[in-house]
Enzyme design. Structure first.
Site: not given
Ligand code: IPE
Ligand code: IPE
Ligand code: MG
Length: 249
Positions: A205, A216, A77-78, A46, A33-34, A42, A80, A29
Site C-alpha cells: 500500500s 523481511e 487515505n484522503w 482509530h 474492521r475492528w 470506524r 476516505r 491496518d
Molecule cells: C494502509 O492501509 C495505510 C495505513 C495503514 C495508514 P489502507 O487501509 O489505507 O490500505 P489498503 O487500502 O488496504 O491498501
Molecule cells: C488503518 O485502519 C488506519 C488508517 C488507514 C488510518 P483502516 O482504517 O484501514 O481499517 P480497515 O482496513 O478499514 O479495517
Molecule cells: Mg485498511
C-alpha cells in the site's frame, strides 16, 4: 503515554538480542474492521489503534529496538469520507499534544515522514513542536508516516535532485543510492529490517517503497487495535527464523 500492565517488559528469553531488527516498520491496518466487528463506528477503531501504537512504541523501546516507523495516513487515505479524515487529523493533533511530555521524558525522538504541508496548519504546528522538542533525545527513533506515499516520496527526491543538477551543483553521474537517500523523508534512518502488516492484507500500500528493498515482511491476521506485545513477540520470533541472504547464497 498511559501505561498498560507491564507484561513482557523485558526482552522475552527466546529472542536473541543481537539479532533483533534495528528498525521495525508497521502498517497499522484493520482499525475499521475492528470497530465494525463490534458494531462501533470506524473512528472508535482509530482511537483504539492509537492505544495499541503507544504500547508498541514503548515495547520496542523496552526491548532495545532502535527505530519504529508507523504508517498513520497514506496519500490515498484522503479519498476516505470527509468525517473520517477530519477525525483522524484531529486525533493526530490531540494525541501528539497529550503525549509529547511523556515522549520527552522517555527520550523518544519523534519525526514525521510525508508531505506535511498538506496537513491542517494546527497539526503542522504540533508536528514542528514535537520534532523540535525531541530532536536531541537519545532513545528510540519514532517516525510517523503521515500523508505519506512511497511514490510521492521518490518523486519529491527526484525533483530536489533535478533542481540541483539544473543549478549546476550536481552532475548526473554523482547521483547514487547514498545521495538519493539523503532526499528521502527517512534520511539518516537505516532501512526497515522488518515490516509488519496487521489485518492480513498481503500488500505494501505505497509504504516505504525504496526503503523496503530487503525488508523481511510479516503479516498477521490480528487487527491493529488488538496488536500487542505478544503479537510483536511473535513477529520478532518469525523474523529471527528468517535467513536474510540479500541476493547472496
Ligand atoms: C494502509 O492501509 C495505510 C495505513 C495503514 C495508514 P489502507 O487501509 O489505507 O490500505 P489498503 O487500502 O488496504 O491498501
Ligand atoms: C488503518 O485502519 C488506519 C488508517 C488507514 C488510518 P483502516 O482504517 O484501514 O481499517 P480497515 O482496513 O478499514 O479495517
Ligand atoms: Mg485498511
Amino acid at each position: 503515554m498511559t501505561a498498560k500492565p507491564s507484561v513482557l517488559k523485558e526482552l522475552p528469553a527466546d529472542l536473541i538480542r543481537d539479532r533483533l531488527p534495528r528498525h521495525v516498520a508497521v502498517i497499522m491496518d484493520g482499525n475499521g474492521r475492528w470497530a465494525k466487528r463490534r458494531g462501533l463506528p470506524r473512528i472508535m477503531g482509530h482511537r483504539r489503534g492509537v492505544d495499541a501504537l503507544k504500547d508498541i512504541l514503548r515495547c520496542c523501546d523496552d526491548w532495545g529496538i532502535q527505530a519504529l516507523t508507523a504508517y498513520a495516513f497514506s496519500t490515498e487515505n484522503w479519498g476516505r469520507p470527509l468525517e473520517e479524515v477530519d477525525f483522524l487529523m484531529t486525533l493526530f493533533e490531540r494525541v501528539l499534544r497529550q503525549e509529547l511530555q511523556e515522549m520527552i521524558k522517555e527520550g523518544v525522538r519523534i519525526r514525521f515522514a510525508g508531505n506535511l504541508k498538506m496537513l491542517p496548519a494546527s497539526l503542522q504546528a504540533e508536528i514542528e513542536r514535537a520534532m523540535e522538542e525531541t530532536r536531541n533525545n537519545q532513545g528510540i527513533q519514532f517516525t510517523v508516516a503521515t500523508n505519506y506515499g512511497g511514490r510521492q516520496e521518490i518523486l519529491h527526491a527526484c525533483r530536489a535532485i533535478a533542481t540541483q543538477v539544473q543549478q549546476g551543483k550536481l552532475q548526473p553521474d554523482e547521483i547514487d543510492e547514498t545521495l538519493f537517500e539523503q532526499h528521502l523523508y527517512t534520511q539518516g534512518l537505516c532501512d526497515p529490517d522488518l515490516l509488519i502488516r496487521s489485518s492480513g492484507e498481503m500488500r505494501v500500500s505505497n509504504f516505504l517503497l525504496w526503503q523496503m528493498a530487503y525488508s523481511e515482511i510479516y503479516v498477521t491476521d490480528t487487527l491493529w487495535p488488538d496488536f500487542d506485545r505478544t503479537e510483536l513477540h511473535r513477529a520478532l520470533c518469525a523474523y529471527q527464523q528468517r535467513d536474510r541472504r540479500f541476493g547472496k547464497v
